[in-house]
Write an enzyme that holds these catalytic residues in place. Structure first.
Site, PDB file in Angstrom:
ATOM      1  N   ARG A 168       0.842  -1.204   0.000  1.00  0.00           N
ATOM      2  CA  ARG A 168       0.000   0.000   0.000  1.00  0.00           C
ATOM      3  C   ARG A 168       0.874   1.250   0.000  1.00  0.00           C
ATOM      4  NH1 ARG A 168      -4.505  -0.170   4.531  1.00  0.00           N
ATOM      5  NH2 ARG A 168      -5.325   1.557   3.266  1.00  0.00           N
ATOM      6  N   CYS A 224      -1.539   6.026   9.059  1.00  0.00           N
ATOM      7  CA  CYS A 224      -1.856   4.771   8.380  1.00  0.00           C
ATOM      8  C   CYS A 224      -2.957   5.077   7.376  1.00  0.00           C
ATOM      9  CB  CYS A 224      -2.260   3.702   9.388  1.00  0.00           C
ATOM     10  SG  CYS A 224      -3.706   4.143  10.401  1.00  0.00           S
TER      11      CYS A 224
END
Length: 278
Positions: free
Chosen positions: A178, A237
């Protein structure tokens, strides 16, 4: 002082005349397979534990500020009072493991001014493994007297996170694919904040969900150049949940860091903000 407590020590504390307040924050990412956090709590939890909903009570409504923005402090305070929390209460939070939601609760409760908050290391799984009792009985709502004092921990917004990336270390706690922009299963844009370094949250824990020892965490972060200088450290995050797990790991390693609560899900709401890949 450690913010973790293992199952055996918690059992001993709960047998004392003045035990800590225990709060269950079992949680499942919206859209994930399996029972919800509330359903998990209804099926099995620590005796006497009250349930607090991460999505509804430890975060604000999703929107331009991200998927899990800062909660309304009064909503958090009401949840804590319902759990029987007073201003000077000792509180232990847990989830089903590996403590992603519990770490978010640990951070939010301290952000609203609660002083003594710990996380059950390994969560409900570790408790059961250690022979701890569980129940499906829901306790009577408490009548705590907690009053929120929001702002008791530092918080980064998008501009501050970008500045930390330039002047210190901004940690992206998501999985490597990611971070690199190779995969993005949740948010509409892939990549990371320019200047950030990748330190996946999963590297902070053992396969059983328990955190690494403090010395191991210090070594892990020092290899990434984190905590070895006086420069600021920030963490983000996808939506500010697993980043709290990284903050807890850094706390155990003796590293001060601030949370970018909006995280990637807020960063990408402004198309003028740059996106890096690889």
């Amino acid at each position: 002082m450690s913010a973790l407590v293992d199952a055996a020590d918690l059992r001993a504390e709960l047998a004392q005349p003045s035990p800590p307040v225990v709060i269950d924050v079992q949680w499942v990412l919206t859209g994930a397979q399996g029972p919800s956090g509330r359903e998990r709590y209804a099926a099995e939890h620590l005796p006497g534990a009250a349930y607090v909903d991460l999505d509804a009570e430890l975060a604000g409504p999703p929107g331009p500020r991200g998927r899990h923005p800062l909660p309304d402090p009064q909503v958090v305070a009401a949840a804590l009072r319902r759990a029987g929390v007073d201003q000077d209460s000792r509180v232990v939070v847990y989830d089903q493991g590996p403590s992603f939601a519990a770490a978010r609760a640990w951070w939010v409760l301290r952000w609203v001014g609660l002083q003594d908050v710990r996380v059950l290391d390994g969560g409900l799984s570790a408790w059961v493994e250690d022979g701890g009792p569980t129940t499906a009985e829901v306790p009577v709502a408490g009548a705590g007297a907690f009053t929120a004092r929001p702002g008791s921990l530092p918080v980064l917004d998008a501009d501050a996170a970008a500045k930390v990336a330039r002047t210190g270390t901004l940690v992206d706690a998501r999985a490597a694919e990611r971070f690199a922009g190779l995969s993005e299963p949740i948010d509409p844009v892939a990549g990371h904040i320019p200047g950030a370094v990748n330190a996946p949250t999963t590297d902070n824990a053992r396969p059983d969900g328990r955190f690494l020892e403090p010395a191991e965490l210090r070594e892990h972060y020092s290899r990434l150049g984190i905590g070895t200088a006086s420069a600021p450290v920030g963490v983000y995050c996808g939506s500010g949940v697993t980043a709290a797990h990284a903050l807890l790991a850094m706390h155990e390693a003796g590293i001060d860091a601030a949370l970018y609560v909006g995280s990637w899900s807020e960063w990408i709401t402004d198309p003028a903000r740059p996106v890096a890949t690889a």
